[in-house]
Motif scaffolding. Structure first.
Motif, short mmCIF file in Angstrom:
data_model
loop_
_atom_site.label_atom_id
_atom_site.label_comp_id
_atom_site.label_asym_id
_atom_site.label_seq_id
_atom_site.Cartn_x
_atom_site.Cartn_y
_atom_site.Cartn_z
N TRP A 1 2.43 -0.31 -4.42
CA TRP A 1 3.78 -0.14 -4.96
C TRP A 1 4.39 -1.51 -5.24
O TRP A 1 3.74 -2.54 -5.18
CB TRP A 1 4.61 0.65 -3.93
CG TRP A 1 5.92 1.19 -4.41
CD1 TRP A 1 6.12 2.26 -5.22
CD2 TRP A 1 7.21 0.70 -4.06
NE1 TRP A 1 7.46 2.47 -5.40
CE2 TRP A 1 8.16 1.51 -4.70
CE3 TRP A 1 7.66 -0.37 -3.27
CZ2 TRP A 1 9.53 1.31 -4.58
CZ3 TRP A 1 9.02 -0.57 -3.15
CH2 TRP A 1 9.94 0.27 -3.79
N ASP A 2 5.68 -1.52 -5.59
CA ASP A 2 6.49 -2.71 -5.82
C ASP A 2 5.99 -3.49 -7.04
O ASP A 2 5.28 -2.95 -7.89
CB ASP A 2 6.55 -3.59 -4.57
CG ASP A 2 7.87 -4.35 -4.44
OD1 ASP A 2 8.85 -3.97 -5.11
OD2 ASP A 2 7.94 -5.32 -3.68
N MET A 3 6.33 -4.77 -7.13
CA MET A 3 6.01 -5.55 -8.32
C MET A 3 4.54 -5.89 -8.43
O MET A 3 4.07 -6.32 -9.48
CB MET A 3 6.85 -6.83 -8.34
CG MET A 3 8.36 -6.60 -8.24
SD MET A 3 9.01 -5.43 -9.47
CE MET A 3 8.88 -6.44 -10.94
N SER B 1 7.48 0.58 -14.68
CA SER B 1 6.39 1.03 -15.54
C SER B 1 6.72 2.37 -16.18
O SER B 1 6.67 2.53 -17.39
CB SER B 1 5.09 1.16 -14.73
OG SER B 1 4.69 -0.07 -14.19
N ASN B 2 7.03 3.36 -15.33
CA ASN B 2 7.40 4.70 -15.77
C ASN B 2 6.39 5.30 -16.73
O ASN B 2 6.69 5.63 -17.88
CB ASN B 2 8.81 4.70 -16.37
CG ASN B 2 9.87 4.86 -15.29
OD1 ASN B 2 9.69 5.64 -14.34
ND2 ASN B 2 10.95 4.11 -15.39
N GLU B 3 5.16 5.43 -16.21
CA GLU B 3 4.06 5.95 -17.00
C GLU B 3 3.22 6.92 -16.17
O GLU B 3 3.21 6.86 -14.95
CB GLU B 3 3.14 4.82 -17.46
CG GLU B 3 3.76 3.85 -18.44
CD GLU B 3 2.80 2.73 -18.80
OE1 GLU B 3 2.92 2.18 -19.91
OE2 GLU B 3 1.92 2.39 -17.97
N LEU B 4 2.49 7.76 -16.89
CA LEU B 4 1.47 8.62 -16.32
C LEU B 4 0.16 8.30 -17.04
O LEU B 4 0.09 8.34 -18.28
CB LEU B 4 1.83 10.09 -16.51
CG LEU B 4 0.80 11.13 -16.06
CD1 LEU B 4 0.59 11.06 -14.56
CD2 LEU B 4 1.25 12.53 -16.48
N ALA C 1 0.84 -1.20 0.00
CA ALA C 1 0.00 0.00 0.00
C ALA C 1 0.87 1.25 0.00
O ALA C 1 1.80 1.37 0.80
CB ALA C 1 -0.92 0.00 1.22
N PHE C 2 0.57 2.18 -0.89
CA PHE C 2 1.41 3.37 -1.01
C PHE C 2 0.67 4.66 -0.71
O PHE C 2 1.11 5.46 0.11
CB PHE C 2 2.02 3.46 -2.42
CG PHE C 2 3.05 4.55 -2.55
CD1 PHE C 2 4.35 4.33 -2.16
CD2 PHE C 2 2.70 5.80 -3.04
CE1 PHE C 2 5.31 5.35 -2.25
CE2 PHE C 2 3.64 6.82 -3.14
CZ PHE C 2 4.94 6.59 -2.75
N GLU C 3 -0.45 4.91 -1.38
CA GLU C 3 -1.17 6.17 -1.14
C GLU C 3 -2.66 5.92 -1.17
O GLU C 3 -3.16 5.10 -1.95
CB GLU C 3 -0.80 7.23 -2.19
CG GLU C 3 -1.47 8.57 -1.93
CD GLU C 3 -0.70 9.77 -2.47
OE1 GLU C 3 -0.94 10.88 -1.98
OE2 GLU C 3 0.15 9.59 -3.36
N ILE D 1 3.60 -1.93 -12.21
CA ILE D 1 4.73 -2.00 -11.27
C ILE D 1 5.04 -0.62 -10.67
O ILE D 1 5.15 0.37 -11.37
CB ILE D 1 5.97 -2.57 -11.98
CG1 ILE D 1 5.69 -4.00 -12.45
CG2 ILE D 1 7.19 -2.54 -11.07
CD1 ILE D 1 6.79 -4.57 -13.31
N ARG D 2 5.15 -0.61 -9.33
CA ARG D 2 5.51 0.57 -8.54
C ARG D 2 4.59 1.77 -8.81
O ARG D 2 5.06 2.90 -9.00
CB ARG D 2 6.98 0.94 -8.75
CG ARG D 2 7.93 -0.11 -8.18
CD ARG D 2 9.38 0.36 -8.18
NE ARG D 2 10.23 -0.64 -7.56
CZ ARG D 2 10.83 -1.64 -8.22
NH1 ARG D 2 10.68 -1.76 -9.53
NH2 ARG D 2 11.58 -2.51 -7.58
N ALA D 3 3.30 1.52 -8.81
CA ALA D 3 2.35 2.64 -8.81
C ALA D 3 2.60 3.49 -7.57
O ALA D 3 2.83 2.97 -6.48
CB ALA D 3 0.92 2.11 -8.83
N ASP D 4 2.57 4.80 -7.73
CA ASP D 4 2.90 5.66 -6.59
C ASP D 4 1.82 6.71 -6.36
O ASP D 4 0.77 6.41 -5.83
CB ASP D 4 4.31 6.25 -6.69
CG ASP D 4 4.64 6.86 -8.05
OD1 ASP D 4 3.87 7.70 -8.51
OD2 ASP D 4 5.69 6.51 -8.63
#
Length: 374
Positions: free
Chosen positions: A308-310, A363-366, A287-289, A337-340
């Protein structure tokens, strides 16, 4: 089972080096919300919205030595235009980016420091008039390099740093809100390795008097959450993500059974801690946010959370008429992966709140999710 809310998913941009730090704001003054997004290895962008959720990227700043992350868009200097108040994590600084002329032109943007190098690991930021003098001040957390909360007084064009609390393990969230209803802006904070969800009561003269601390919960490793009236009783509650890291992680962690989405009930006397905890999701690995808003305009609050994470994901939680529970989960995106960071905003002007989220390395996406209604 609560009725589902329909969403359609849209990519704003892929190919980031490190996607973290997003906000929604009207940059051009045309009444349409745009998106600001940090690519910490590259720079800072804003995405111009055509009013229907189609975006054109513009560059605000190309990275030199900064590591820009979470930020707030607000008129910090009173010039009538929005500025982007951002942390610089790697340099331990706070700065803001403003423009004159057409914001689509890179050359029209400039930046100024609030503090340069005096806040190691600068991580999250909030903006409000904390001292009641009519101009905006700044508060910030400082991650595991600083382990502190500070606020920065704007006085006669200068910025003066004041400590709120020092030596509190890995500060993360900081949010500004009048939590006790006395007309003064207070602060909500989390300390991940300090295992604390806290709020600091504004003393009215924060330059000369200390902020009063109340521990809302000594939860195992709270990450990101926000103040919100969850139960519609007129006072400020808190929604929170707990956990993020597993025990084998290099920066410490807690077992997955402690990774949860929760909310804390303000029962009318917020300086009496701990607050009553209510479980939204008892098992939400990494859990991240967590944020909360009325997504379907039914007068009741939904919660949106990232993992977050994988096992990265974005999920919505909706209760069946009572925020005390039970809550049903609606999965928006899995294996991301790694949703923030996640925010909500009406991006197409249809009166319904949409969802915007980023995912960093792996992932590196928006992306954004258009709210199509119930």
């Amino acid at each position: 089972m609560a009725e589902l809310i329909r969403f359609s998913e849209h990519l704003i941009m892929g190919g980031y080096n490190y996607a973290y730090g997003i906000s929604a704001a009207d940059i051009t003054g045309n009444g349409v919300l745009d998106i600001v997004s940090a690519d910490t290895d590259v720079g800072l962008y804003w995405f111009e919205n055509d009013g229907q959720g189609n975006f054109t990227r513009h560059c605000i700043h190309e990275r030199s030595a900064e590591w820009l992350e979470r930020h707030v868009v607000v008129d910090i200097n009173g010039d009538g235009r929005p500025e982007i108040v951002s942390v610089d994590n790697i340099s331990g600084s706070l700065l803001y980016f403003g423009f004159e002329g057409d914001p689509r032109e890179r050359k029209n943007w400039h930046y100024r420091y609030i503090i340069e190098g005096g806040l190691p690991g600068a991580y999250d930021v909030a903006v409000a008039d904390f001292d009641g003098d009519g101009d905006l001040d700044v508060a910030a957390s400082s991650w595991r390099k600083g382990n502190r909360f500070d606020w920065f007084e704007q006085r006669d064009g200068q910025w003066i740093q004041h400590p709120i609390e020092e030596n509190i393990g890995e500060t993360r969230t900081i949010c500004a809100m009048d939590i006790d209803g006395d007309g003064r802006i207070d602060l909500l904070g989390t300390a991940r390795t300090g295992n604390q969800v806290v709020w600091y009561q504004n003393p009215g003269d924060p330059v000369n008097l200390p902020w009063r601390k109340t521990i809302i919960d000594d939860a195992p490793q709270p990450i990101h959450g926000h103040p919100v009236d969850m139960d519609a009783d007129g006072d400020v509650d808190v929604v929170m993500a707990l956990g993020m890291l597993p025990p084998d992680h290099q920066h410490k962690g807690v077992p997955l059974e402690h990774h949860q989405i929760v909310w804390y009930e303000n029962e009318g006397n917020p300086t009496q801690g701990p607050w009553k905890k209510h479980i939204i999701c008892a098992y939400f690995p990494h859990a991240f946010e967590a944020i909360a808003a009325d997504l379907d305009n039914d007068g009741q609050i939904e919660v949106v959370a990232t993992a977050w994470d994988m096992t990265g994901q974005v999920a919505i939680f909706k209760h069946r008429g009572d925020p005390l529970g039970p809550w049903d989960r609606q999965l928006l995106k899995d294996g991301w992966i790694r949703a923030d960071q996640v925010i909500v905003a009406d991006l197409n002007g249809d009166g319904r709140l949409d969802i915007v989220a980023a995912a960093e390395r792996g992932s590196n996406e928006l992306r954004w999710w258009r709210n199509e209604g119930r």
